[in-house]
Design a protein around this motif. Structure first.
Motif, PDB file in Angstrom:
ATOM      1  N   TYR A  68       0.851  -1.179   0.000  1.00  0.00           N
ATOM      2  CA  TYR A  68       0.000   0.000   0.000  1.00  0.00           C
ATOM      3  C   TYR A  68       0.894   1.239   0.000  1.00  0.00           C
ATOM      4  N   LYS A  69       0.602   2.183  -0.832  1.00  0.00           N
ATOM      5  CA  LYS A  69       1.327   3.446  -0.878  1.00  0.00           C
ATOM      6  C   LYS A  69       0.304   4.556  -0.690  1.00  0.00           C
ATOM      7  N   THR A  70       0.458   5.344   0.404  1.00  0.00           N
ATOM      8  CA  THR A  70      -0.521   6.362   0.764  1.00  0.00           C
ATOM      9  C   THR A  70       0.107   7.739   0.614  1.00  0.00           C
ATOM     10  N   GLY A  71      -0.618   8.632  -0.062  1.00  0.00           N
ATOM     11  CA  GLY A  71      -0.149  10.001  -0.235  1.00  0.00           C
ATOM     12  C   GLY A  71      -1.141  10.993   0.340  1.00  0.00           C
ATOM     13  N   LEU A  72      -0.620  12.023   1.079  1.00  0.00           N
ATOM     14  CA  LEU A  72      -1.451  13.063   1.693  1.00  0.00           C
ATOM     15  C   LEU A  72      -1.137  14.402   1.046  1.00  0.00           C
ATOM     16  N   PHE A  73      -2.200  15.187   0.767  1.00  0.00           N
ATOM     17  CA  PHE A  73      -2.008  16.491   0.129  1.00  0.00           C
ATOM     18  C   PHE A  73      -3.257  17.338   0.380  1.00  0.00           C
ATOM     19  N   ASP A  74      -3.108  18.650   0.252  1.00  0.00           N
ATOM     20  CA  ASP A  74      -4.220  19.584   0.400  1.00  0.00           C
ATOM     21  C   ASP A  74      -4.588  20.124  -0.978  1.00  0.00           C
ATOM     22  N   GLY A  75      -5.715  19.674  -1.485  1.00  0.00           N
ATOM     23  CA  GLY A  75      -6.163  20.131  -2.803  1.00  0.00           C
ATOM     24  C   GLY A  75      -5.512  19.327  -3.913  1.00  0.00           C
ATOM     25  N   PHE A  76      -6.299  19.073  -4.943  1.00  0.00           N
ATOM     26  CA  PHE A  76      -5.772  18.254  -6.031  1.00  0.00           C
ATOM     27  C   PHE A  76      -4.677  18.975  -6.805  1.00  0.00           C
ATOM     28  N   SER A  77      -4.621  20.293  -6.706  1.00  0.00           N
ATOM     29  CA  SER A  77      -3.545  21.029  -7.377  1.00  0.00           C
ATOM     30  C   SER A  77      -2.200  20.754  -6.735  1.00  0.00           C
ATOM     31  N   ASN A  78      -2.209  20.324  -5.456  1.00  0.00           N
ATOM     32  CA  ASN A  78      -0.960  20.022  -4.752  1.00  0.00           C
ATOM     33  C   ASN A  78      -0.613  18.540  -4.794  1.00  0.00           C
ATOM     34  N   PHE A  79      -1.302  17.810  -5.669  1.00  0.00           N
ATOM     35  CA  PHE A  79      -1.035  16.366  -5.749  1.00  0.00           C
ATOM     36  C   PHE A  79       0.443  16.055  -6.028  1.00  0.00           C
ATOM     37  N   PRO A  80       1.118  16.817  -6.902  1.00  0.00           N
ATOM     38  CA  PRO A  80       2.550  16.510  -7.121  1.00  0.00           C
ATOM     39  C   PRO A  80       3.403  16.667  -5.864  1.00  0.00           C
ATOM     40  N   LYS A  81       2.914  17.438  -4.887  1.00  0.00           N
ATOM     41  CA  LYS A  81       3.678  17.653  -3.660  1.00  0.00           C
ATOM     42  C   LYS A  81       3.233  16.729  -2.531  1.00  0.00           C
ATOM     43  N   ALA A  82       2.488  15.694  -2.871  1.00  0.00           N
ATOM     44  CA  ALA A  82       1.959  14.798  -1.840  1.00  0.00           C
ATOM     45  C   ALA A  82       3.084  14.113  -1.079  1.00  0.00           C
ATOM     46  N   ILE A  83       2.810  13.863   0.190  1.00  0.00           N
ATOM     47  CA  ILE A  83       3.747  13.138   1.058  1.00  0.00           C
ATOM     48  C   ILE A  83       3.347  11.663   1.036  1.00  0.00           C
ATOM     49  N   TRP A  84       4.253  10.795   0.624  1.00  0.00           N
ATOM     50  CA  TRP A  84       3.932   9.379   0.416  1.00  0.00           C
ATOM     51  C   TRP A  84       4.540   8.512   1.503  1.00  0.00           C
ATOM     52  N   GLY A  85       3.775   7.510   1.877  1.00  0.00           N
ATOM     53  CA  GLY A  85       4.247   6.522   2.840  1.00  0.00           C
ATOM     54  C   GLY A  85       3.925   5.115   2.365  1.00  0.00           C
ATOM     55  N   ASP A  86       4.757   4.145   2.729  1.00  0.00           N
ATOM     56  CA  ASP A  86       4.587   2.759   2.271  1.00  0.00           C
ATOM     57  C   ASP A  86       4.142   1.855   3.410  1.00  0.00           C
ATOM     58  N   ASN A  87       3.371   0.806   3.008  1.00  0.00           N
ATOM     59  CA  ASN A  87       2.961  -0.234   3.955  1.00  0.00           C
ATOM     60  C   ASN A  87       3.055  -1.576   3.236  1.00  0.00           C
ATOM     61  N   ILE A  88       4.019  -2.406   3.617  1.00  0.00           N
ATOM     62  CA  ILE A  88       4.262  -3.697   2.961  1.00  0.00           C
ATOM     63  C   ILE A  88       4.071  -4.805   3.994  1.00  0.00           C
ATOM     64  N   ASN A  89       3.284  -5.845   3.581  1.00  0.00           N
ATOM     65  CA  ASN A  89       3.089  -6.971   4.496  1.00  0.00           C
ATOM     66  C   ASN A  89       2.836  -8.243   3.711  1.00  0.00           C
ATOM     67  N   VAL A  90       3.092  -9.365   4.342  1.00  0.00           N
ATOM     68  CA  VAL A  90       2.780 -10.694   3.810  1.00  0.00           C
ATOM     69  C   VAL A  90       1.803 -11.348   4.773  1.00  0.00           C
ATOM     70  N   PHE A  91       1.014 -12.319   4.239  1.00  0.00           N
ATOM     71  CA  PHE A  91      -0.002 -12.918   5.094  1.00  0.00           C
ATOM     72  C   PHE A  91      -0.265 -14.355   4.662  1.00  0.00           C
ATOM     73  N   VAL A  92      -0.730 -15.124   5.614  1.00  0.00           N
ATOM     74  CA  VAL A  92      -1.210 -16.477   5.389  1.00  0.00           C
ATOM     75  C   VAL A  92      -2.553 -16.580   6.105  1.00  0.00           C
ATOM     76  N   GLY A  93      -3.538 -17.165   5.429  1.00  0.00           N
ATOM     77  CA  GLY A  93      -4.853 -17.205   6.038  1.00  0.00           C
ATOM     78  C   GLY A  93      -5.568 -18.524   5.812  1.00  0.00           C
ATOM     79  N   LEU A  94      -6.599 -18.753   6.595  1.00  0.00           N
ATOM     80  CA  LEU A  94      -7.417 -19.955   6.491  1.00  0.00           C
ATOM     81  C   LEU A  94      -8.852 -19.574   6.818  1.00  0.00           C
ATOM     82  N   THR A  95      -9.754 -19.999   5.936  1.00  0.00           N
ATOM     83  CA  THR A  95     -11.182 -19.822   6.226  1.00  0.00           C
ATOM     84  C   THR A  95     -11.839 -21.199   6.226  1.00  0.00           C
ATOM     85  N   TRP A  96     -12.733 -21.397   7.163  1.00  0.00           N
ATOM     86  CA  TRP A  96     -13.353 -22.713   7.319  1.00  0.00           C
ATOM     87  C   TRP A  96     -14.779 -22.513   7.815  1.00  0.00           C
ATOM     88  N   ASN A  97     -15.729 -22.897   7.009  1.00  0.00           N
ATOM     89  CA  ASN A  97     -17.129 -22.813   7.416  1.00  0.00           C
ATOM     90  C   ASN A  97     -17.437 -23.972   8.369  1.00  0.00           C
TER      91      ASN A  97
END
Length: 477
Positions: free
Chosen positions: A329-358
């Motif tokens: 996940y890469k998240t960017g924060l900015f004020d107004g769409f005109s400031n999108f090029p100046k957005a501050i970006w942060g990363d979130n990387i994870n791995v997962f293993v899951g099990l579902t069982w009815n």
């Protein structure tokens, strides 16, 4: 003038049809029928669909990669430190200062200034959180790999392969049926052609009989009644020719339609003869080939296998689903769409293993499994009944083949005797020892024997085609 031109054009077209008339062999007719068959093309498309379904099932075992982009704007935001901010405003620094006074810090300076530093830090954090940008963009990339998909994928692949085998059996079964239909109509056309020939020869015989009657009448050895009778017999023979030609035309139309060729029946004909086929197979061998090679029985076996797979598919609902994957996940924060090029970006990387069982589904899985078992057991009875019907058809076809084979052998002898009888009656009539009625009776029996022989040939070969079709391949024929 226009009528004359129209008539001339019609005559030219009819003449062209006869000029370019084509005679077809059995092999050519079969090839055209298979090439033009819409049933075969439909089954081929069904086979393509089944192949695509198998590939789709295999694709479910491959990793699934998904991406998404989300843009959002917050009209009003609540600070995550809102409870702490309320604490600061309502109770001030007294509790924070008393907290630091109770700490056993050996550094006096830190004890005196710690609360002030902490307050300043918290105040700065709160002010910064209140200034969080109201616009955000989230880019995500997720990889999901099934590890154990309850066994459904393997069962879907198995089901697809079984369905494809059924389609192949359907294809060859339809191919054999098309060939069988063409062969039978081809034999019917041969029979119609031979009937026309027989009736034409009957006209020639009637003409000869009438000529003899006239000659005998002229020389005074026959009565006028004989000439009238012979003339009536001649006219009836001509009518039979017209009927035979009409039957031949209708047979040609059927053959042209079934084979899918573009021909006018008047300019169409077939070549060949009834084959000299010897049939000596015992009934038990025939039934054995039917049980082993019949395409309808093969399809029934394939469908029964599909029912068993459906039972296994119902069982998979009781198993867990295990998966693994990774996400970015890469998240960017900015004020107004005109400031999108100046957005501050942060990363979130994870791995997962899951099990579902009815664990409990209201017993729906149990009922689904019971239904699959009942469906499989029901189809077993249907399959057995249809196999018995196919074997009964084979027995009837076998008896029909044997009956027409023996009948054809008997008619050969009748035909030879009829030819000798006619020759003798004709000679004796010329000599005056036989009447015209004797000659006409001999002529009638000869034509009747010829028609019976050709009909017996046709019925023998069509019955043989039906029998070999039930045995799985008319190529053996």
């Amino acid at each position: 003038m226009f009528a004359i031109i129209k008539k001339s054009l019609i005559q030219i077209i009819v003449f062209s049809c006869f000029l370019f008339a084509r005679t077809y062999t059995l092999e050519e007719l079969i090839a055209e029928a298979l090439r033009n068959s819409k049933q075969l093309r439909s089954i081929e498309k069904e086979m393509e669909k089944t192949n695509a379904g198998i590939s789709e099932a295999r694709g479910k075992a491959m990793p699934q990669l998904r991406s998404s982009i989300t843009m959002s704007h917050a009209f009003k935001q609540i600070s995550p430190l809102h409870p702490l901010q309320s604490l600061m405003e309502s109770e001030g620094l007294e509790k924070i200062r008393s907290l630091y006074e109770d700490m056993e810090d050996h550094t006096g300076m830190l004890r005196g200034t710690g609360s002030s530093i902490t307050y300043a830090s918290i105040d700065y954090l709160i002010s910064e959180m209140q200034n969080v940008p109201g616009d955000s963009a989230i880019l995500s990339l997720t990889l999901n790999q099934p590890i154990f998909a309850q066994g459904k994928i393997s069962k879907e692949i198995q089901s697809g392969k079984t369905a494809q085998r059924i389609n192949i059996c359907r294809y060859y079964d339809m191919k054999m049926k098309i060939k069988a239909d063409i062969v039978k109509i081809y034999f019917e056309s041969l029979l119609a052609q031979k009937s026309v020939d027989i009736q034409n020869k009957a006209v020639e015989l009637a003409k000869e009989t009438h000529r003899l009657a006239v000659v005998r009448y002229v020389i005074g050895k026959a009565s006028e009644l004989d000439t009238l009778s012979s003339r009536l017999n001649l006219e009836n023979a001509k009518i039979e020719v017209q009927k035979a030609q009409s039957t031949k035309c209708l047979t040609y139309e059927t053959l042209v339609t079934l084979s899918g060729i573009i021909e006018i029946p008047d300019s169409f004909s077939v070549s060949g003869e009834f084959p000299e086929t010897v049939f000596e197979l015992p009934l038990e061998l025939v039934l054995g080939k039917v049980r082993e090679n019949n395409y309808q029985i093969s399809q029934l076996k394939g469908k029964e296998e599909l029912k068993e797979i459906m039972v296994d598919m119902a069982k998979t609902d009781f198993y867990p689903y295990v998966f693994a994957g990774a996400s970015l996940y890469k998240t960017g924060l900015f004020d107004g769409f005109s400031n999108f090029p100046k957005a501050i970006w942060g990363d979130n990387i994870n791995v997962f293993v899951g099990l579902t069982w009815n664990l409990f589904t209201g017993l729906t899985r149990n009922h689904k499994l019971r239904k699959a078992y009942a469906d499989k057991d029901q189809f077993r009875f249907i399959k057995q009944k249809k196999i018995e019907q196919i074997e009964l058809q084979a027995r009837k076809a076998y008896e029909k083949v044997v009956l027409n084979r023996d009948r054809m052998d008997a008619i050969v002898l009748v035909l030879e005797l009829s030819e000798k009888r006619y020759a003798l009656a004709k000679n004796e009539y010329e000599n005056g020892s036989k009447t015209l009625l004797d000659v006409q009776n001999a002529e009638f029996e000869l034509n009747k024997a010829k028609i019976k022989f050709n009909t017996a040939q046709y019925e023998f070969h069509t019955a043989l085609v039906d029998l070999y079709l039930l045995m799985g391949d008319i190529e053996d024929y």
